[in-house]
Design a protein around this motif. Structure first.
Motif, PDB file in Angstrom:
ATOM      1  N   THR A  49     -13.074   9.388   8.752  1.00 57.44           N
ATOM      2  CA  THR A  49     -12.172   8.456   8.089  1.00 57.44           C
ATOM      3  C   THR A  49     -11.545   9.154   6.897  1.00 57.44           C
ATOM      4  OG1 THR A  49     -13.476   6.556   8.784  1.00 57.44           O
ATOM      5  CG2 THR A  49     -11.987   6.218   6.923  1.00 57.44           C
ATOM      6  N   VAL A  50     -10.233   9.070   6.801  1.00 51.05           N
ATOM      7  CA  VAL A  50      -9.515   9.660   5.685  1.00 51.05           C
ATOM      8  C   VAL A  50      -8.954   8.520   4.848  1.00 51.05           C
ATOM      9  CG1 VAL A  50      -7.670  11.218   4.989  1.00 51.05           C
ATOM     10  CG2 VAL A  50      -8.861  11.597   7.165  1.00 51.05           C
ATOM     11  N   VAL A  51      -9.290   8.512   3.556  1.00 47.53           N
ATOM     12  CA  VAL A  51      -8.782   7.486   2.662  1.00 47.53           C
ATOM     13  C   VAL A  51      -7.591   8.063   1.908  1.00 47.53           C
ATOM     14  CG1 VAL A  51      -9.337   5.911   0.779  1.00 47.53           C
ATOM     15  CG2 VAL A  51     -11.122   6.591   2.384  1.00 47.53           C
ATOM     16  N   LEU A  52      -6.455   7.396   2.044  1.00 47.15           N
ATOM     17  CA  LEU A  52      -5.230   7.876   1.415  1.00 47.15           C
ATOM     18  C   LEU A  52      -4.819   6.933   0.294  1.00 47.15           C
ATOM     19  CD1 LEU A  52      -3.391   8.581   4.786  1.00 47.15           C
ATOM     20  CD2 LEU A  52      -4.447  10.300   3.335  1.00 47.15           C
ATOM     21  N   THR A  53      -5.082   7.360  -0.935  1.00 47.93           N
ATOM     22  CA  THR A  53      -4.702   6.544  -2.083  1.00 47.93           C
ATOM     23  C   THR A  53      -3.197   6.658  -2.307  1.00 47.93           C
ATOM     24  OG1 THR A  53      -5.364   8.423  -3.422  1.00 47.93           O
ATOM     25  CG2 THR A  53      -6.904   6.607  -3.313  1.00 47.93           C
ATOM     26  N   CYS A  54      -2.599   5.565  -2.794  1.00 43.34           N
ATOM     27  CA  CYS A  54      -1.152   5.538  -3.090  1.00 43.34           C
ATOM     28  C   CYS A  54      -0.323   6.031  -1.910  1.00 43.34           C
ATOM     29  CB  CYS A  54      -0.832   6.370  -4.329  1.00 43.34           C
ATOM     30  SG  CYS A  54      -1.695   5.785  -5.784  1.00 43.34           S
ATOM     31  N   ILE A  81     -13.039   0.725  -5.133  1.00 45.22           N
ATOM     32  CA  ILE A  81     -12.242   1.147  -6.291  1.00 45.22           C
ATOM     33  C   ILE A  81     -10.758   1.220  -5.896  1.00 45.22           C
ATOM     34  CG2 ILE A  81     -11.810   3.039  -7.923  1.00 45.22           C
ATOM     35  CD1 ILE A  81     -14.868   3.700  -7.624  1.00 45.22           C
ATOM     36  N   GLY A  82     -10.486   1.846  -4.756  1.00 47.02           N
ATOM     37  CA  GLY A  82      -9.109   2.004  -4.277  1.00 47.02           C
ATOM     38  C   GLY A  82      -8.423   0.683  -4.016  1.00 47.02           C
ATOM     39  N   ILE A  83      -9.154  -0.257  -3.409  1.00 46.55           N
ATOM     40  CA  ILE A  83      -8.574  -1.563  -3.095  1.00 46.55           C
ATOM     41  C   ILE A  83      -8.308  -2.349  -4.375  1.00 46.55           C
ATOM     42  CG2 ILE A  83      -9.108  -3.819  -2.050  1.00 46.55           C
ATOM     43  CD1 ILE A  83     -10.402  -2.242   0.287  1.00 46.55           C
ATOM     44  N   ARG A  84      -9.252  -2.238  -5.330  1.00 50.83           N
ATOM     45  CA  ARG A  84      -9.051  -2.908  -6.616  1.00 50.83           C
ATOM     46  C   ARG A  84      -7.754  -2.416  -7.271  1.00 50.83           C
ATOM     47  NH1 ARG A  84     -14.313  -2.905  -8.293  1.00 50.83           N
ATOM     48  NH2 ARG A  84     -14.081  -0.999  -9.501  1.00 50.83           N
ATOM     49  N   GLN A  85      -7.550  -1.103  -7.250  1.00 49.41           N
ATOM     50  CA  GLN A  85      -6.325  -0.523  -7.825  1.00 49.41           C
ATOM     51  C   GLN A  85      -5.093  -0.977  -7.051  1.00 49.41           C
ATOM     52  OE1 GLN A  85      -6.950   3.714  -7.755  1.00 49.41           O
ATOM     53  NE2 GLN A  85      -7.618   3.755  -9.889  1.00 49.41           N
ATOM     54  N   ALA A  86      -5.200  -0.985  -5.727  1.00 54.21           N
ATOM     55  CA  ALA A  86      -4.068  -1.381  -4.886  1.00 54.21           C
ATOM     56  C   ALA A  86      -3.621  -2.788  -5.238  1.00 54.21           C
ATOM     57  CB  ALA A  86      -4.456  -1.296  -3.408  1.00 54.21           C
ATOM     58  N   LYS A  87      -4.605  -3.681  -5.477  1.00 56.70           N
ATOM     59  CA  LYS A  87      -4.275  -5.064  -5.796  1.00 56.70           C
ATOM     60  C   LYS A  87      -3.721  -5.188  -7.210  1.00 56.70           C
ATOM     61  CE  LYS A  87      -7.095  -8.337  -4.274  1.00 56.70           C
ATOM     62  NZ  LYS A  87      -8.313  -9.050  -3.837  1.00 56.70           N
ATOM     63  N   ARG A  88      -4.391  -4.520  -8.152  1.00 57.49           N
ATOM     64  CA  ARG A  88      -4.003  -4.683  -9.552  1.00 57.49           C
ATOM     65  C   ARG A  88      -2.636  -4.067  -9.846  1.00 57.49           C
ATOM     66  NH1 ARG A  88      -8.156  -2.228 -13.324  1.00 57.49           N
ATOM     67  NH2 ARG A  88      -9.447  -3.917 -12.557  1.00 57.49           N
ATOM     68  N   TYR A  89      -2.385  -2.881  -9.280  1.00 55.55           N
ATOM     69  CA  TYR A  89      -1.144  -2.184  -9.626  1.00 55.55           C
ATOM     70  C   TYR A  89      -0.118  -2.198  -8.501  1.00 55.55           C
ATOM     71  CZ  TYR A  89      -4.328  -0.495 -13.220  1.00 55.55           C
ATOM     72  OH  TYR A  89      -5.245  -0.428 -14.239  1.00 55.55           O
ATOM     73  N   SER A  90      -0.410  -2.976  -7.462  1.00 48.89           N
ATOM     74  CA  SER A  90       0.497  -3.050  -6.309  1.00 48.89           C
ATOM     75  C   SER A  90       0.890  -1.676  -5.772  1.00 48.89           C
ATOM     76  CB  SER A  90       1.765  -3.827  -6.677  1.00 48.89           C
ATOM     77  OG  SER A  90       1.424  -5.147  -7.004  1.00 48.89           O
ATOM     78  N   VAL A  91      -0.116  -0.837  -5.587  1.00 47.12           N
ATOM     79  CA  VAL A  91       0.148   0.456  -4.947  1.00 47.12           C
ATOM     80  C   VAL A  91      -0.422   0.409  -3.527  1.00 47.12           C
ATOM     81  CG1 VAL A  91       0.276   1.887  -7.028  1.00 47.12           C
ATOM     82  CG2 VAL A  91      -1.955   1.438  -5.980  1.00 47.12           C
ATOM     83  N   PRO A  92       0.198   1.120  -2.595  1.00 51.27           N
ATOM     84  CA  PRO A  92      -0.308   1.096  -1.221  1.00 51.27           C
ATOM     85  C   PRO A  92      -1.615   1.885  -1.093  1.00 51.27           C
ATOM     86  CG  PRO A  92       1.518   2.627  -1.403  1.00 51.27           C
ATOM     87  CD  PRO A  92       1.410   1.951  -2.726  1.00 51.27           C
ATOM     88  N   PHE A  93      -2.388   1.531  -0.095  1.00 46.47           N
ATOM     89  CA  PHE A  93      -3.680   2.157   0.134  1.00 46.47           C
ATOM     90  C   PHE A  93      -3.902   2.144   1.644  1.00 46.47           C
ATOM     91  CE2 PHE A  93      -8.347   1.726   0.576  1.00 46.47           C
ATOM     92  CZ  PHE A  93      -8.789   2.746  -0.235  1.00 46.47           C
ATOM     93  N   SER A  94      -4.088   3.313   2.236  1.00 44.82           N
ATOM     94  CA  SER A  94      -4.185   3.373   3.696  1.00 44.82           C
ATOM     95  C   SER A  94      -5.401   4.146   4.179  1.00 44.82           C
ATOM     96  CB  SER A  94      -2.926   4.023   4.282  1.00 44.82           C
ATOM     97  OG  SER A  94      -1.783   3.291   3.925  1.00 44.82           O
TER      98      SER A  94
END
Length: 208
Positions: A129-134, A65-78
């Motif tokens: 593992t810590v997922v950091l959206t945006c 879900i996070g990667i899909r958003q990162a690609k669609r809205y060009s937001v960073p995801f780490s």
């Protein structure tokens, strides 16, 4: 008065109606799909029994879900991946029960440092593992260093003894060439962790 001849009759285009119905159905389908996804994620949020953090299965879904958003809205995801240094030796010297206590205390330290929007997953025996959206890699570095230093500064209780541990941390930011499942993202992060371990541990490295 007007006779029937003055009235224009226009045939109803069946496909106009059909496309309206279709779009309403499509919206409903999308909403239902989201609800299903949420319900699935709730079931999947099967937490890890020891640490009460999220499970790996939850991570897989969440990353997609996070990667899909990162690609669609060009937001960073780490991602920030951290693993307890010398964990094999630690397990041998402490035994399983005491080792588990150390792991769950480290988990608490990590969970305390997180924002609402981040998720923390126990991805391996002594790996989190810590997922950091945006969040850019710069933001991830801050998080990683805060985690690394707070673990190093903590004294963990193991029965009547106290134990100090350190962690090696790897960071990776999602890049366009990576796969949508997050496999490459994870393996880059893990490679950084391995490199930190073999360089003596208690350090944060970034994989680009």
């Amino acid at each position: 008065g007007a006779s029937n001849e003055d009235i224009l009759f226009k045939p109803v285009e069946a496909n106009e109606l059909l496309s309206r119905v279709k779009s309403v159905l499509k919206e409903k389908a999308l909403r239902d799909e989201l609800r299903r996804k949420e319900a699935q994620l709730k079931e999947l949020s099967l937490t890890d029994a020891l640490t009460e953090l999220k499970s790996s299965r939850y991570l897989d879904e969440f990353m997609q879900i996070g990667i899909r958003q990162a690609k669609r809205y060009s937001v960073p995801f780490s991602l920030v991946i951290m693993e307890i240094d010398h964990h094999q030796e630690l397990l041998k010297s402490l035994g399983q029960d005491a080792f588990d206590k150390v792991v769950s205390q480290v988990a608490q330290i990590v969970a305390k440092q997180m924002r609402e929007s981040d998720i923390v997953v126990r991805t391996n025996t002594s790996e989190f593992t810590v997922v950091l959206t945006c969040t850019t890699k710069e933001g991830a570095i801050e998080v990683a260093e805060r985690l690394r230093t707070s673990v190093a500064a903590s004294v963990l209780a193991v029965g009547s003894e106290s134990k100090a541990v350190t962690v090696s941390v790897g960071i990776c930011q999602f890049a366009k060439h990576m796969d949508d499942e997050g496999k490459l993202l994870m393996s880059h992060g893990r490679a950084a962790v391995e490199h930190a371990h073999s360089s003596g541990g208690n350090m944060t490295l970034m994989a680009e």
